[in-house]
Design a protein around this motif. Structure first.
Motif, mmCIF file in Angstrom:
data_model
loop_
_atom_site.group_PDB
_atom_site.id
_atom_site.type_symbol
_atom_site.label_atom_id
_atom_site.label_comp_id
_atom_site.label_asym_id
_atom_site.label_seq_id
_atom_site.Cartn_x
_atom_site.Cartn_y
_atom_site.Cartn_z
ATOM 1 N N MET A 97 0.843 -1.190 0.000
ATOM 2 C CA MET A 97 0.000 0.000 0.000
ATOM 3 C C MET A 97 0.881 1.244 0.000
ATOM 4 S SD MET A 97 -2.660 1.156 2.967
ATOM 5 C CE MET A 97 -3.076 2.851 3.171
ATOM 6 N N PRO A 98 0.671 2.165 -0.900
ATOM 7 C CA PRO A 98 1.492 3.373 -0.934
ATOM 8 C C PRO A 98 1.194 4.266 0.252
ATOM 9 C CG PRO A 98 -0.283 3.529 -2.524
ATOM 10 C CD PRO A 98 -0.333 2.139 -1.981
ATOM 11 N N SER A 99 2.231 4.976 0.699
ATOM 12 C CA SER A 99 2.054 5.890 1.826
ATOM 13 C C SER A 99 1.223 7.093 1.409
ATOM 14 C CB SER A 99 3.414 6.353 2.341
ATOM 15 O OG SER A 99 4.134 5.266 2.865
ATOM 16 N N ALA A 100 0.555 7.683 2.382
ATOM 17 C CA ALA A 100 -0.151 8.933 2.138
ATOM 18 C C ALA A 100 0.867 10.055 2.068
ATOM 19 C CB ALA A 100 -1.152 9.189 3.270
ATOM 20 N N THR A 101 0.414 11.212 1.613
ATOM 21 C CA THR A 101 1.276 12.390 1.555
ATOM 22 C C THR A 101 1.031 13.234 2.784
ATOM 23 O OG1 THR A 101 1.178 12.399 -0.837
ATOM 24 C CG2 THR A 101 1.860 14.431 0.224
ATOM 25 N N ARG A 102 2.105 13.589 3.493
ATOM 26 C CA ARG A 102 1.958 14.438 4.657
ATOM 27 C C ARG A 102 2.760 15.700 4.431
ATOM 28 N NH1 ARG A 102 3.438 11.265 9.352
ATOM 29 N NH2 ARG A 102 5.594 11.965 9.061
ATOM 30 N N GLU A 103 2.100 16.723 3.982
ATOM 31 C CA GLU A 103 2.724 18.002 3.734
ATOM 32 C C GLU A 103 1.999 19.053 4.558
ATOM 33 O OE1 GLU A 103 2.331 18.581 -0.409
ATOM 34 O OE2 GLU A 103 3.682 16.958 -0.986
ATOM 35 N N SER A 104 2.632 20.201 4.702
ATOM 36 C CA SER A 104 2.020 21.276 5.464
ATOM 37 C C SER A 104 0.671 21.654 4.851
ATOM 38 C CB SER A 104 2.949 22.492 5.474
ATOM 39 O OG SER A 104 2.345 23.558 6.165
ATOM 40 N N GLY A 105 -0.377 21.606 5.681
ATOM 41 C CA GLY A 105 -1.694 21.992 5.216
ATOM 42 C C GLY A 105 -2.479 20.892 4.531
ATOM 43 N N VAL A 106 -1.890 19.707 4.340
ATOM 44 C CA VAL A 106 -2.590 18.615 3.667
ATOM 45 C C VAL A 106 -3.350 17.788 4.697
ATOM 46 C CG1 VAL A 106 -2.285 16.478 2.364
ATOM 47 C CG2 VAL A 106 -0.996 18.513 1.733
ATOM 48 N N PHE A 107 -4.601 17.500 4.413
ATOM 49 C CA PHE A 107 -5.443 16.669 5.273
ATOM 50 C C PHE A 107 -5.473 15.266 4.680
ATOM 51 C CE2 PHE A 107 -9.925 15.283 6.329
ATOM 52 C CZ PHE A 107 -9.686 15.042 7.672
ATOM 53 N N ALA A 108 -4.841 14.325 5.355
ATOM 54 C CA ALA A 108 -4.717 12.959 4.841
ATOM 55 C C ALA A 108 -5.191 11.977 5.904
ATOM 56 C CB ALA A 108 -3.274 12.666 4.444
ATOM 57 N N HIS A 116 -11.417 21.780 11.200
ATOM 58 C CA HIS A 116 -10.707 22.014 12.460
ATOM 59 C C HIS A 116 -9.602 20.965 12.592
ATOM 60 C CE1 HIS A 116 -13.976 24.739 13.706
ATOM 61 N NE2 HIS A 116 -14.801 23.825 13.219
ATOM 62 N N PRO A 117 -8.549 21.079 11.788
ATOM 63 C CA PRO A 117 -7.553 20.003 11.703
ATOM 64 C C PRO A 117 -6.737 19.781 12.967
ATOM 65 C CG PRO A 117 -6.832 21.927 10.458
ATOM 66 C CD PRO A 117 -8.246 22.179 10.850
#
Length: 261
Positions: free
Chosen positions: A1-12, A119-120
């Motif tokens: 399974m590919p990893s999700a993307t965790r970048e500033s401002g990204v909701f994953a 409201h992250p």
């Protein structure tokens, strides 16, 4: 399974399911979550061979399902803690905790996701709406816990600390886990909620329908788990005392902000 993307401002977000021998309901739960577009992390807490076979089939057939196995049964809290750390490593920013037994209303998943996206930084807690299937003893016991939680947090931010339908922001949750492990068993939900409030994580509460399925498999042990919950409240009440000034100051500051707004 590919990893999700965790970048500033990204909701994953992902869904996180702890499971111990719920072979008859897990496939329906996973299918419901996938229908809402959520990738799923399942933590098998030492299930029997029949459940393991069902989980293997699900993980093989669905590319967006990650299966993590604990070597033996360690308890719901340990499974969830392992799952949160794994989800964070996979790049997810939030984890929606949901039970494997069909108690929780999967139709409410979009509401939880929308609340977290808006409201992250908050923890989104389910506030159960029960039908007649709820055991009376379990229902009354919740009110006792509610009372203690309000004292332990010096607030009424958490409407229900025992509901296992909850969305966690993973960065502060995993940081709290690194500071001190959460409880291993059924006392996990309440202690995790209280400690997240202590950490300064805001709380959003959403009403959600909760049922107790007929002939459902419950792992709650009336005597042992109630003893653990009593010990947990003792720990939390003691832990609240040195935090009381900060909790009261935070409450006063939020009230001023609300009045100013």
């Amino acid at each position: 399974m590919p990893s999700a993307t965790r970048e500033s401002g990204v909701f994953a977000p992902c869904a996180l399911i702890p499971i111990y021998n719920h072979k008859d309901t897990i496939a329906r739960t996973v299918d419901g979550l996938r229908a809402h577009g959520l990738p799923v992390v399942i933590v098998d807490d030492g299930s029997n061979d029949a459940t393991r076979a069902v989980l293997d089939a699900i993980a093989h057939e669905q590319s967006q399902v990650q299966l993590l196995r604990l070597p033996h049964n360690q308890g719901k809290g340990r499974a969830l803690s392992a799952g949160m750390l794994a989800a964070r490593e996979l790049g997810y920013t939030h984890a929606l905790q949901i039970d494997a037994d069909g108690q929780h209303d999967i139709n409410d998943v979009p509401r939880f996701l929308a609340e977290a996206a808006t409201h992250p930084h908050a923890m989104v807690c389910g506030r159960p709406i029960y039908d007649d299937s709820v055991p009376r003893g379990r229902l009354y016991g919740r009110y006792i816990t509610h009372f203690f939680v309000w004292i332990e947090t010096l607030s009424m931010e958490i409407h229900d600390s025992m509901c296992g339908f909850r969305l966690y922001p993973l960065a502060p949750t995993c940081a709290e886990l690194a500071r001190k492990p959460f409880p291993a068993r059924m006392d996990f939900d309440t202690e995790a909620a209280v400690r997240m409030v202590w950490r300064g994580v805001p709380v959003r509460n959403l009403p959600t329908r909760v049922i107790y399925p007929e002939n459902g498999l419950s792992h709650f042990r009336m005597w042992g788990d109630n003893v653990r919950i009593s010990a947990m409240h003792t720990r939390l009440l003691i832990g609240m005392l040195p935090r009381a000034p900060r909790l009261l100051w935070r409450r006063l500051r939020r009230r001023k902000v609300a009045c100013a707004g």
